[in-house]
Scaffold this active site. Sequence first.
Site, PDB file in Angstrom:
ATOM      1  N   CYS A   1      -2.583  -2.167   9.167  1.00 23.92           N
ATOM      2  CA  CYS A   1      -2.172  -0.851   9.692  1.00 23.92           C
ATOM      3  C   CYS A   1      -1.772  -0.965  11.162  1.00 23.92           C
ATOM      4  O   CYS A   1      -0.809  -0.338  11.599  1.00 23.92           O
ATOM      5  CB  CYS A   1      -3.304   0.160   9.562  1.00 23.92           C
ATOM      6  SG  CYS A   1      -3.802   0.475   7.872  1.00 23.92           S
TER       7      CYS A   1
ATOM      8  N   CYS B   1       0.832  -1.201   0.000  1.00 23.11           N
ATOM      9  CA  CYS B   1       0.000   0.000   0.000  1.00 23.11           C
ATOM     10  C   CYS B   1       0.871   1.257   0.000  1.00 23.11           C
ATOM     11  O   CYS B   1       0.347   2.370  -0.053  1.00 23.11           O
ATOM     12  CB  CYS B   1      -0.953   0.003   1.185  1.00 23.11           C
ATOM     13  SG  CYS B   1      -0.174  -0.266   2.761  1.00 23.11           S
TER      14      CYS B   1
END
Lengths: 128, 175
Positions: free
Chosen positions: A107, A37
């Site tokens: 995350c 990402c």
Amino acid sequence: MAYSEKVLDHFANPRNVGSLDRGDQRVGTGMVGAPECGDVMKLQIQVNEETGVIEDAKFKTFGCGSAIASSSLATEWVKGKTVDEALEIRNVDIVNELSLPPVKIHCSVLAEDAIKAAIEDYRKKRSH
Amino acid sequence: MDAPDYFQFFGLEARLSIDLPDLENRFYRLSRQLHPDRHAQAAPSERERSLEASAILNDAYRTLRDPVARAEYLLKQQGFEQSKQAPAELLDEVFDLNLALEELRGGDVSVRSRLEAARERFLALLQETDAGLEGLFGAYDRSPAPAALGEIRAALNRRKYISNLVQQVESELNP
């Protein structure tokens, strides 16, 4: 996908954004990233060398709202903890606190890794 | 029809270093053999087969003539998937780059020169990686071993990451 209120709050008002002096003996820097990402996260801690307590923490994250919120929360949580206590923080704690959906779990993993990397860097400095 | 092995399709051994003019000759020869015009009078099923084979030939040629695509193809065949790990030694660079990009978007044009410098650095890294890959390809061809493929996998991951960075900088410098 809707962000939880807590994520939005950290995203709108991130805590402890900034940087600490990398050259300082009391400062540990953790730099982690996720190529899929493109997120990069820098998390720094400043430790009281006598007590081992983390007195300050700063972060700067380039990434999505969840990555920013995860690292913002991580800096809040490590402050006031000893280095050993901070190592106990698990990504699932962050997931639960921020109600992160499954696609954003990486995350929180990144934030946990950043804490560990910062502590490792601090310890490496002290051993020299 | 399942896609056949690209190397076999060209009558080649699975090697990472390839003689490009030779590959091109083989491509033209096969193209002529498989060309739909040559099969215009054939039965419909055979015409269809030649059409499919032409499509495979084009894919195979595109894959094998490019060293990176060729290596990715061979690695995939051997079960070496692309890694999700960012090369740790590049993270500082990535962070600084993002910082500069953020400042540029914020209207600070003085960071342009920093971005240009970053682009030069990444391009140099790319060249370095390519030179390293050439050596690794040769080593693998001399003695094909899984360990050598592991090294190639790591170098290709690094290359992919760097080329993404170059793209990011270029799209920012020349929108």
